[in-house]
Enzyme design. Sequence first.
Site, mmCIF file in Angstrom:
data_model
loop_
_atom_site.group_PDB
_atom_site.id
_atom_site.type_symbol
_atom_site.label_atom_id
_atom_site.label_comp_id
_atom_site.label_asym_id
_atom_site.label_seq_id
_atom_site.Cartn_x
_atom_site.Cartn_y
_atom_site.Cartn_z
ATOM 1 N N HIS A 115 -2.935 0.640 -13.217
ATOM 2 C CA HIS A 115 -1.948 -0.121 -12.458
ATOM 3 C C HIS A 115 -2.521 -1.506 -12.149
ATOM 4 C CE1 HIS A 115 -4.148 1.801 -8.929
ATOM 5 N NE2 HIS A 115 -4.195 0.518 -8.625
HETATM 6 P P1 TYD Z 1 -2.623 6.582 -7.628
HETATM 7 O O1 TYD Z 1 -2.189 5.183 -7.345
HETATM 8 O O2 TYD Z 1 -2.005 7.277 -8.806
HETATM 9 O O3 TYD Z 1 -4.198 6.641 -7.763
HETATM 10 P P2 TYD Z 1 -5.101 5.779 -8.768
HETATM 11 O O4 TYD Z 1 -4.235 4.690 -9.301
HETATM 12 O O5 TYD Z 1 -6.190 5.242 -7.916
HETATM 13 O O6 TYD Z 1 -5.569 6.681 -9.829
HETATM 14 O O7 TYD Z 1 -2.366 7.423 -6.303
HETATM 15 C C1 TYD Z 1 -2.133 8.811 -6.342
HETATM 16 C C2 TYD Z 1 -1.155 9.130 -5.240
HETATM 17 O O8 TYD Z 1 -1.733 8.844 -3.985
HETATM 18 C C3 TYD Z 1 0.127 8.334 -5.352
HETATM 19 O O9 TYD Z 1 1.201 9.214 -5.044
HETATM 20 C C4 TYD Z 1 0.008 7.301 -4.258
HETATM 21 C C5 TYD Z 1 -0.869 7.992 -3.230
HETATM 22 N N1 TYD Z 1 -1.694 7.086 -2.446
HETATM 23 C C6 TYD Z 1 -1.505 6.996 -1.082
HETATM 24 O O10 TYD Z 1 -0.616 7.670 -0.502
HETATM 25 N N2 TYD Z 1 -2.292 6.157 -0.347
HETATM 26 C C7 TYD Z 1 -3.261 5.436 -0.922
HETATM 27 O O11 TYD Z 1 -3.985 4.657 -0.221
HETATM 28 C C8 TYD Z 1 -3.439 5.510 -2.348
HETATM 29 C C9 TYD Z 1 -4.506 4.679 -3.026
HETATM 30 C C10 TYD Z 1 -2.642 6.348 -3.065
#
Ligand code: TYD
Length: 137
Positions: A53
């Site tokens: 992302h």
């Molecule tokens: P995601 O963005 O997919 O993690 P990464 O990109 O770091 O691999 O996040 C996984 C899930 O967690 C998604 O549903 C969003 C949630 N999330 C939160 O609720 N709070 C946070 O601070 C973060 C980073 C993610």
Amino acid sequence: MGDVWSCRLVQLPRISDGRGSLSFVQPGPLIPFDIRRVYYLYDVPEDQVRGAHGHRTLESLIVAVAGAVAVEVDDGRQRRSFYLDRPDIGLYLSPMIWRNLTGFSRGTVCIVLASAPYDEADYFRNYNAFLTAVSCA
Ligand code: TYD
């Protein structure tokens, strides 16, 4: 806005003695944002990709406090690769950077210090949408 050359490794303090080592992160010239949130990745299977992302405004610092992970950063024009395998090295990421985290070694714990509370509206989850935004900037 950032480009891949604004992403950089940051040497964190390391205080070691016979009792072990301690590192810390605090705002300053090397960490150019106020820390508003901390999250961490763990139990990541070795074949999984995290990140994938970009952020419109968020700045962050990633530290592999245990284990190792490869981080590829992409500003829509250029890419750079970093390898984080030390608890006293952070990777600063500026806004508008697509990042992929891969090659997690077993037991890796990756802590992310972020400049703002979680806000899904700040994310680019789609790479083509990210590229379009970058090309319009
Ligand atoms: P995601 O963005 O997919 O993690 P990464 O990109 O770091 O691999 O996040 C996984 C899930 O967690 C998604 O549903 C969003 C949630 N999330 C939160 O609720 N709070 C946070 O601070 C973060 C980073 C993610």
